[in-house]
Design an enzyme around this catalytic site. Sequence first.
Site, PDB file in Angstrom:
ATOM      1  N   LYS A  69       0.857  -1.189   0.000  1.00 47.18           N
ATOM      2  CA  LYS A  69       0.000   0.000   0.000  1.00 47.18           C
ATOM      3  C   LYS A  69       0.896   1.243   0.000  1.00 47.18           C
ATOM      4  CE  LYS A  69      -3.140   3.145   1.281  1.00 47.18           C
ATOM      5  NZ  LYS A  69      -2.215   4.293   1.439  1.00 47.18           N
ATOM      6  N   GLU A 129       9.101   1.371  10.827  1.00 44.36           N
ATOM      7  CA  GLU A 129      10.231   2.234  10.467  1.00 44.36           C
ATOM      8  C   GLU A 129       9.690   3.651  10.492  1.00 44.36           C
ATOM      9  OE1 GLU A 129      12.657   4.761   8.864  1.00 44.36           O
ATOM     10  OE2 GLU A 129      11.430   4.082   7.195  1.00 44.36           O
ATOM     11  N   CYS A 181      13.405   9.600   3.739  1.00 45.92           N
ATOM     12  CA  CYS A 181      13.430   9.393   5.188  1.00 45.92           C
ATOM     13  C   CYS A 181      14.835   9.321   5.767  1.00 45.92           C
ATOM     14  CB  CYS A 181      12.646   8.137   5.561  1.00 45.92           C
ATOM     15  SG  CYS A 181      13.276   6.617   4.828  1.00 45.92           S
ATOM     16  N   GLU A 228      11.300  15.049  12.608  1.00 48.16           N
ATOM     17  CA  GLU A 228      11.639  14.866  11.193  1.00 48.16           C
ATOM     18  C   GLU A 228      10.799  15.801  10.345  1.00 48.16           C
ATOM     19  OE1 GLU A 228      12.060  11.307   7.866  1.00 48.16           O
ATOM     20  OE2 GLU A 228      10.983  10.927   9.720  1.00 48.16           O
TER      21      GLU A 228
END
Length: 210
Positions: free
Chosen positions: A5, A78, A112, A209
């Site tokens: 997905k 993650e 990321c 982040e």
Amino acid sequence: TVILKPSPFTPITTLKIGELFQEVFPPGVFNVISGGDRVGANLTLHPGIRKISFTGSVQGGKQVAVAGARDLKRVTLELGGNDPAIVLGDVDPTWIAEKIFEEAFWLCGQVCMTIKRVYAHESVYKSVVSELASLANRTKLGNGMNPETDMGPLNNKPQFDRVIELVEDAKRSGAKMVTGGNPLSGRGYFFPPTIVTDISGGVRLVDEEQ
């Protein structure tokens, strides 16, 4: 068997991968389903799913963990991290700045594991900042289909708004915008490469982040 997905904002590459895999695997072995957050939520709750691997935000990871716990699915998360680069005093500032800049602003920083913070030894600190600023100021923003463009826009409005929010919070904390710091008005989701100094832990731009 696998169901993949993708993010609702970036489905095309994943759909293409699924198309290619149809030529390799029997039907039903590798599947791709695209759609909004509700699709992902329904997948995590489905009793036929035995293992969940999730890449995304900390908040999203918490929701996945709760959903998986209902029937003890195996879960791998993650999640967000603000990856640092450590610059020692014996480095060539020009060389290392080019490496850091290329890594940090690849795909507008929307990766990321890109560099998001830099900790430089005091003996090279000013030189590294100066070199990064020079690279930022030379960066050409524009249409990614134009070969002269160095950096395109951010992918979507939620991400664009988040970057603005984090930068404005840093300004309020007293951080210095060496370059950038403001979106390009009237040009979509363009935010120039921004070098920030005089900032420390406890400020969202350092702790979260982007």
